[in-house]
Design a protein around this motif. Sequence first.
Motif, PDB file in Angstrom:
ATOM      1  N   THR A  84       0.858  -1.175   0.000  1.00 10.65           N
ATOM      2  CA  THR A  84       0.000   0.000   0.000  1.00 10.65           C
ATOM      3  C   THR A  84       0.898   1.230   0.000  1.00 10.65           C
ATOM      4  O   THR A  84       1.945   1.241   0.648  1.00 10.65           O
ATOM      5  CB  THR A  84      -0.969  -0.019   1.196  1.00 10.65           C
ATOM      6  N   PRO A  85       0.529   2.270  -0.767  1.00  9.83           N
ATOM      7  CA  PRO A  85       1.425   3.426  -0.857  1.00  9.83           C
ATOM      8  C   PRO A  85       1.562   4.103   0.501  1.00  9.83           C
ATOM      9  O   PRO A  85       0.594   4.213   1.248  1.00  9.83           O
ATOM     10  CB  PRO A  85       0.731   4.348  -1.855  1.00  9.83           C
ATOM     11  N   ARG A  86       2.760   4.566   0.794  1.00  5.88           N
ATOM     12  CA  ARG A  86       2.960   5.358   2.000  1.00  5.88           C
ATOM     13  C   ARG A  86       2.520   6.781   1.707  1.00  5.88           C
ATOM     14  O   ARG A  86       2.728   7.284   0.607  1.00  5.88           O
ATOM     15  CB  ARG A  86       4.425   5.336   2.402  1.00  5.88           C
ATOM     16  N   GLN A  87       1.929   7.388   2.667  1.00  5.23           N
ATOM     17  CA  GLN A  87       1.447   8.734   2.406  1.00  5.23           C
ATOM     18  C   GLN A  87       1.895   9.699   3.499  1.00  5.23           C
ATOM     19  O   GLN A  87       2.185   9.297   4.627  1.00  5.23           O
ATOM     20  CB  GLN A  87      -0.078   8.729   2.330  1.00  5.23           C
ATOM     21  N   VAL A  88       1.983  10.955   3.125  1.00  7.68           N
ATOM     22  CA  VAL A  88       2.234  12.003   4.100  1.00  7.68           C
ATOM     23  C   VAL A  88       0.886  12.583   4.469  1.00  7.68           C
ATOM     24  O   VAL A  88       0.086  12.895   3.585  1.00  7.68           O
ATOM     25  CB  VAL A  88       3.088  13.140   3.513  1.00  7.68           C
ATOM     26  N   LEU A  89       0.623  12.697   5.745  1.00  6.72           N
ATOM     27  CA  LEU A  89      -0.616  13.328   6.165  1.00  6.72           C
ATOM     28  C   LEU A  89      -0.257  14.741   6.595  1.00  6.72           C
ATOM     29  O   LEU A  89       0.285  14.957   7.687  1.00  6.72           O
ATOM     30  CB  LEU A  89      -1.223  12.539   7.328  1.00  6.72           C
ATOM     31  N   VAL A  90      -0.519  15.684   5.723  1.00  7.97           N
ATOM     32  CA  VAL A  90      -0.156  17.071   5.975  1.00  7.97           C
ATOM     33  C   VAL A  90      -1.248  17.714   6.824  1.00  7.97           C
ATOM     34  O   VAL A  90      -2.418  17.670   6.442  1.00  7.97           O
ATOM     35  CB  VAL A  90      -0.006  17.832   4.646  1.00  7.97           C
ATOM     36  N   LEU A 126       0.577  22.350  -3.168  1.00  5.29           N
ATOM     37  CA  LEU A 126       1.362  22.038  -1.977  1.00  5.29           C
ATOM     38  C   LEU A 126       2.849  22.300  -2.191  1.00  5.29           C
ATOM     39  O   LEU A 126       3.531  22.874  -1.327  1.00  5.29           O
ATOM     40  CB  LEU A 126       1.147  20.568  -1.628  1.00  5.29           C
ATOM     41  N   LEU A 127       3.352  21.865  -3.349  1.00  3.95           N
ATOM     42  CA  LEU A 127       4.799  21.854  -3.540  1.00  3.95           C
ATOM     43  C   LEU A 127       5.340  23.127  -4.183  1.00  3.95           C
ATOM     44  O   LEU A 127       6.541  23.355  -4.198  1.00  3.95           O
ATOM     45  CB  LEU A 127       5.210  20.647  -4.385  1.00  3.95           C
ATOM     46  N   HIS A 128       4.459  23.926  -4.777  1.00 10.29           N
ATOM     47  CA  HIS A 128       4.966  25.100  -5.485  1.00 10.29           C
ATOM     48  C   HIS A 128       4.363  26.410  -5.036  1.00 10.29           C
ATOM     49  O   HIS A 128       4.950  27.458  -5.250  1.00 10.29           O
ATOM     50  CB  HIS A 128       4.755  24.933  -6.999  1.00 10.29           C
ATOM     51  N   LEU A 129       3.188  26.394  -4.400  1.00 14.92           N
ATOM     52  CA  LEU A 129       2.549  27.662  -4.069  1.00 14.92           C
ATOM     53  C   LEU A 129       2.621  28.005  -2.591  1.00 14.92           C
ATOM     54  O   LEU A 129       2.639  29.182  -2.233  1.00 14.92           O
ATOM     55  CB  LEU A 129       1.077  27.646  -4.529  1.00 14.92           C
ATOM     56  N   LEU A 130       2.640  27.011  -1.728  1.00 10.50           N
ATOM     57  CA  LEU A 130       2.611  27.290  -0.293  1.00 10.50           C
ATOM     58  C   LEU A 130       3.953  27.859   0.179  1.00 10.50           C
ATOM     59  O   LEU A 130       4.999  27.551  -0.399  1.00 10.50           O
ATOM     60  CB  LEU A 130       2.308  26.005   0.474  1.00 10.50           C
ATOM     61  N   PRO A 131       3.932  28.677   1.222  1.00  6.33           N
ATOM     62  CA  PRO A 131       5.203  29.224   1.732  1.00  6.33           C
ATOM     63  C   PRO A 131       6.140  28.109   2.225  1.00  6.33           C
ATOM     64  O   PRO A 131       7.341  28.187   2.027  1.00  6.33           O
ATOM     65  CB  PRO A 131       4.757  30.113   2.909  1.00  6.33           C
ATOM     66  N   ARG A 164       6.667  25.254   1.107  1.00  5.63           N
ATOM     67  CA  ARG A 164       6.714  24.213   0.096  1.00  5.63           C
ATOM     68  C   ARG A 164       7.959  23.321   0.230  1.00  5.63           C
ATOM     69  O   ARG A 164       7.892  22.121   0.002  1.00  5.63           O
ATOM     70  CB  ARG A 164       6.640  24.810  -1.299  1.00  5.63           C
ATOM     71  N   ASP A 165       9.098  23.928   0.629  1.00  8.19           N
ATOM     72  CA  ASP A 165      10.317  23.128   0.705  1.00  8.19           C
ATOM     73  C   ASP A 165      10.213  22.077   1.802  1.00  8.19           C
ATOM     74  O   ASP A 165      10.694  20.959   1.651  1.00  8.19           O
ATOM     75  CB  ASP A 165      11.526  24.032   0.952  1.00  8.19           C
ATOM     76  N   PHE A 166       9.529  22.448   2.878  1.00 11.03           N
ATOM     77  CA  PHE A 166       9.309  21.480   3.946  1.00 11.03           C
ATOM     78  C   PHE A 166       8.485  20.293   3.456  1.00 11.03           C
ATOM     79  O   PHE A 166       8.805  19.134   3.672  1.00 11.03           O
ATOM     80  CB  PHE A 166       8.603  22.190   5.112  1.00 11.03           C
ATOM     81  N   TYR A 167       7.404  20.619   2.672  1.00  6.12           N
ATOM     82  CA  TYR A 167       6.540  19.550   2.200  1.00  6.12           C
ATOM     83  C   TYR A 167       7.243  18.664   1.174  1.00  6.12           C
ATOM     84  O   TYR A 167       7.059  17.457   1.137  1.00  6.12           O
ATOM     85  CB  TYR A 167       5.234  20.108   1.628  1.00  6.12           C
ATOM     86  N   LYS A 168       8.075  19.316   0.367  1.00  5.26           N
ATOM     87  CA  LYS A 168       8.832  18.534  -0.605  1.00  5.26           C
ATOM     88  C   LYS A 168       9.684  17.520   0.124  1.00  5.26           C
ATOM     89  O   LYS A 168       9.803  16.368  -0.282  1.00  5.26           O
ATOM     90  CB  LYS A 168       9.741  19.468  -1.412  1.00  5.26           C
ATOM     91  N   PHE A 176     -10.793  16.694   9.375  1.00 12.39           N
ATOM     92  CA  PHE A 176     -10.903  16.223   7.986  1.00 12.39           C
ATOM     93  C   PHE A 176     -10.478  17.332   7.023  1.00 12.39           C
ATOM     94  O   PHE A 176      -9.801  17.088   6.031  1.00 12.39           O
ATOM     95  CB  PHE A 176     -12.343  15.786   7.719  1.00 12.39           C
ATOM     96  N   PHE A 177     -10.885  18.548   7.361  1.00 12.81           N
ATOM     97  CA  PHE A 177     -10.581  19.646   6.433  1.00 12.81           C
ATOM     98  C   PHE A 177      -9.181  20.217   6.627  1.00 12.81           C
ATOM     99  O   PHE A 177      -8.731  21.028   5.837  1.00 12.81           O
ATOM    100  CB  PHE A 177     -11.625  20.754   6.553  1.00 12.81           C
ATOM    101  N   CYS A 178      -8.506  19.811   7.710  1.00  5.22           N
ATOM    102  CA  CYS A 178      -7.150  20.310   7.927  1.00  5.22           C
ATOM    103  C   CYS A 178      -6.116  19.323   7.420  1.00  5.22           C
ATOM    104  O   CYS A 178      -4.939  19.627   7.375  1.00  5.22           O
ATOM    105  CB  CYS A 178      -6.904  20.574   9.411  1.00  5.22           C
ATOM    106  N   GLU A 179      -6.570  18.118   7.098  1.00  3.75           N
ATOM    107  CA  GLU A 179      -5.623  17.087   6.694  1.00  3.75           C
ATOM    108  C   GLU A 179      -5.587  16.948   5.188  1.00  3.75           C
ATOM    109  O   GLU A 179      -6.589  17.094   4.501  1.00  3.75           O
ATOM    110  CB  GLU A 179      -6.041  15.746   7.289  1.00  3.75           C
ATOM    111  N   TYR A 180      -4.407  16.643   4.701  1.00  6.31           N
ATOM    112  CA  TYR A 180      -4.316  16.325   3.276  1.00  6.31           C
ATOM    113  C   TYR A 180      -3.306  15.201   3.121  1.00  6.31           C
ATOM    114  O   TYR A 180      -2.205  15.254   3.672  1.00  6.31           O
ATOM    115  CB  TYR A 180      -3.882  17.551   2.480  1.00  6.31           C
ATOM    116  N   GLU A 181      -3.735  14.166   2.389  1.00  3.12           N
ATOM    117  CA  GLU A 181      -2.840  13.033   2.201  1.00  3.12           C
ATOM    118  C   GLU A 181      -2.217  13.096   0.829  1.00  3.12           C
ATOM    119  O   GLU A 181      -2.908  13.280  -0.166  1.00  3.12           O
ATOM    120  CB  GLU A 181      -3.645  11.726   2.283  1.00  3.12           C
ATOM    121  N   THR A 182      -0.930  12.914   0.744  1.00  2.00           N
ATOM    122  CA  THR A 182      -0.274  12.846  -0.555  1.00  2.00           C
ATOM    123  C   THR A 182       0.725  11.706  -0.495  1.00  2.00           C
ATOM    124  O   THR A 182       1.361  11.490   0.532  1.00  2.00           O
ATOM    125  CB  THR A 182       0.384  14.186  -0.916  1.00  2.00           C
TER     126      THR A 182
END
Lengths: 410, 410, 410
Positions: free
Chosen positions: B21-27, B361-366, B368-372, C15-21
């Motif tokens: 199952t794919p691993r995911q980041v829960l932001v 997420l990766l290009h517009l948010l301030p 973004r480098d953290f999320y990358k 739910f609205f604060c989380e985002y999975e990628t």
Amino acid sequence: MKNMKNIITEGIADFFCEYETPRQVLVRNRRIGITCRIIQLGVLAYIIGWVFIYEKGYQSVDTAIGSVFTKMKGIGITNQNGEEQVWDVADYVFPEQGDSSFVVMTNFIMTKGQTKGKCPELLDKQERCESDADCDEGKFKRTGNGHMTGKCFNETGACEVFSWCPIEDDRNVPDPALLLSAENYTLFVKNAITFPQFKVVRSNLVEGVDKNYLRTCLHDPVKAPLCPIFKLGDIVRFSGFDFAEVAREGGAIGILMDWECNLDLDVRHCKPKYEFYGLYGSADKTKSKSEQPSVGYNFRYAKFYMENGTEKRTLMKVFGIRIEIIVHGLARKFDIIPTLTAIGSGVGIFGVATVVCDLVLLHLLPKRDFYKNMKFKYTMVDNKSSFQQAVISEHKVAAESNWSRLRAPR
Amino acid sequence: MKNMKNIITEGIADFFCEYETPRQVLVRNRRIGITCRIIQLGVLAYIIGWVFIYEKGYQSVDTAIGSVFTKMKGIGITNQNGEEQVWDVADYVFPEQGDSSFVVMTNFIMTKGQTKGKCPELLDKQERCESDADCDEGKFKRTGNGHMTGKCFNETGACEVFSWCPIEDDRNVPDPALLLSAENYTLFVKNAITFPQFKVVRSNLVEGVDKNYLRTCLHDPVKAPLCPIFKLGDIVRFSGFDFAEVAREGGAIGILMDWECNLDLDVRHCKPKYEFYGLYGSADKTKSKSEQPSVGYNFRYAKFYMENGTEKRTLMKVFGIRIEIIVHGLARKFDIIPTLTAIGSGVGIFGVATVVCDLVLLHLLPKRDFYKNMKFKYTMVDNKSSFQQAVISEHKVAAESNWSRLRAPR
Amino acid sequence: MKNMKNIITEGIADFFCEYETPRQVLVRNRRIGITCRIIQLGVLAYIIGWVFIYEKGYQSVDTAIGSVFTKMKGIGITNQNGEEQVWDVADYVFPEQGDSSFVVMTNFIMTKGQTKGKCPELLDKQERCESDADCDEGKFKRTGNGHMTGKCFNETGACEVFSWCPIEDDRNVPDPALLLSAENYTLFVKNAITFPQFKVVRSNLVEGVDKNYLRTCLHDPVKAPLCPIFKLGDIVRFSGFDFAEVAREGGAIGILMDWECNLDLDVRHCKPKYEFYGLYGSADKTKSKSEQPSVGYNFRYAKFYMENGTEKRTLMKVFGIRIEIIVHGLARKFDIIPTLTAIGSGVGIFGVATVVCDLVLLHLLPKRDFYKNMKFKYTMVDNKSSFQQAVISEHKVAAESNWSRLRAPR
């Protein structure tokens, strides 16, 4: 120092040196493993078995442009009031030019020697006039045969009408049908179809159906399924009607020529199938006759002639079997577009399998919290904001996320 | 020691014990969370609302095979030069056998007693002959009525032609139309359709349209939308034409019988809708008459007879209303294939939502480098090649990837 | 303490604060990078180029409802046995009312003055009777012209039949065809189509085809592709037949009016294309004539008349060119549903690209074990079961999974 060109070149080089692939958790658990593999194999079997093999999703489809030519043969004999009559193709087929839809006359009511004039209306059981006042001048009844002149024939109770006289009396339909011998007429059907997209032309006179075969063959669903010569009686029987009944009242039958061609095979396998549908005709026996709307099939036509300078006509109310030949051609051939679309959909459906398995994994299994922990990495940046923190959190994530799970209400 | 069979058995066992199952980041971030959930909910709403509910993507579709039978009723009266005439169905319907496409005569030019012979051509304003030389023997003009014999009638300026004589004079069309009473004719339409894939047969004489109802009903879009009996005048009006005008010049009207059946419901709800289209006929009032190409609808036919051993004919130029009944049948029923295809496409479109969210997420948010950093794991194996290194890099990846980001030009 | 409402509110907020990628591995390797980028770009090019630009997958499709009206013009002259005859539209077109399918008579066998009665059957080379016993009373041969009366004409060997007499003699077809002048007849085609879904109505008398143009134009595929007036000889030539041959034996020709309209452009660009198909007619020269099944096209019709109180008829066996005008209308217009379906499929196909690249990455590259290690996280919970262990394993996973790989047989 790098100039713009260098940056772009390096960007392109970078783009071509990088490859992203999703990270995955490989869960080693008998229960979830077997469940998910069965779901995945089911989806795979569905995609391959149904979409590809059964529905042939890898082929594109073309519908045919077809042309049908029909020819009836046979002679009918009637014997009315001792007068013997012969009826050939030019007498009993309407229209005469061999259309795909035509009528074979099987019964008729003939009214000879009609001229335009005034005469009493056909007597209807319900409405009889008692005086001229009952026959409104110039009025016309929907079921009437002419314009009322305003005169009432008191003896009979019929209004006088301006019409073709004498009025046709169609209250009694000849029973049995006058042309029962129509059962032995034969119908020859010639059909040419073109699949414009695949540039394929076929005729229903396929390989093996040559001049000699046509001279003697008679269509039979089992013994001679490709013979394009049909006995009218057989057509009626195949379509589920009773010939005597349909011949008396008229009816309509559809002959469906069904071409389902897989052009990935040799074109010789592209052959028509003949199917017979009763469209309308015999009455539904479960209902009383008076409830049935509009049973049978009939129409009127007239043969005009001049006699001593007056135009006269012989009016025929024709009951007959209407035959409609419907060509339904569908060819399929391998095409890359539907193949890729089917594969694309298949991969999408595979995604559904993953979603279902994840639901089981993350919500139904006893160790679900452990798997959640494995699958998800949690970011806690809303309250901690330094970049350094994020790097640290990477190493703390297992413990922290455990804590976040306990805190999160679900 | 293990033999081959053991290895395969273990391989299969392994296959069934593993699940990927794919691993995911829960932001956890309010802004990105809301954005992405809205995008995802939008896609979900689209898939469920539009594809499934509105377009009924979970159903498969079948088109109908249909058969139409028509019957006109009514009597027309004309009064030309004091001579009263009556016209019934056998006189004014072409062809007579109740086809789905037919013509009702509303106006005509009758030329009685034509015989084959020589007579002067119809005079055209433009071209008049002055001598025999103007009438080339054997030649034929596209708009002419016969082969020119080479003789010129000097008094009138007409060439002599070999033709049916006398020549029909169609320069003046009777106005108003001779058979304006056609407005009150009634048309009865019987239509049987079959959906071969779903094995459903329906007739336009649906439940409630029985013998008694048919005796009195008249189609009305609001009050009697299922009555299959139409007044000709109504048909013309529904299609947007003016009856007097169409009756004079002729025209064509399409009656569309639209069957849209949802066979997941009871078959009783499978009813036809009648729609009326003016195909061609009345002139476009925005253009002058001379600009209009080919207004109206007319054709010629002849009634032949023998008089004193000579073949004669009565030529009719018939102006009429051509009615074409077009059956458009479409049935839908739940089917697993389109359902799964729609779901597959839906999951694919969900993928688009993820792509869009990732872009944000990766290009517009301030941050973004953290999320990358969270999302990607970087491998630096091109320059470091030992296996040991790779294992180490796993633990160093957060810090290292940060460094690789700084180095990478983007 | 929290009550239920708070828990739900918090759940929704969560739910609205989380985002999975999905977490991804960014592999930096020239070989795999280039391979995968090319595969991905190929898929992208396919989706954009083929599905969107070539097949116009972003448009929805509607088929047309069409109505066709035809009109022939022209005069034919025959000269049989010194008797000159003229034939006009009312004589040579069947049916007369301008249908989309009709026949133009080009050759005929006329049998004048038939009456119902008894006469000798047409002599067939094969079967001759020698005595009355050879002519079974009441029997009817499939190729015969009437019911046998049981009498044999010994001199000629013909059985007597009850039929329309004299029997038509169609053993010799006039050669050359009697109405070769039919080559110069003109056909005018009027076609109105409606795309009901897009509410677009078009006529084949498009912009530029006005009254003046129609007066003189003649269809030519290159010079006048929009002129709807055709010379019969041209039609036959365009369809690949030889006029003299088809005129003698008869044949069928399909005129396809092909409307392919892109309604995203101006409706003026929605114009018909005319295509000509030979459906059946001239013999296949590669086969001997006796092998050919059913060459040509013919039918019989009769003109009835009364002479001295007896019904007589003139029987015509008509050989002709049958023309079928087939309207094939397809309009396309931008629609969001097919666009999204195409994108969804595209994303699915992108998934295929990932699957292929992963296969290369994990099984073909020399460093495949390293990449497997990067991509997968292994769980070893089947034998270790405490929750604590799992948290620990997260930190040990890289080393452990390496060991599990060595142990796992593959």
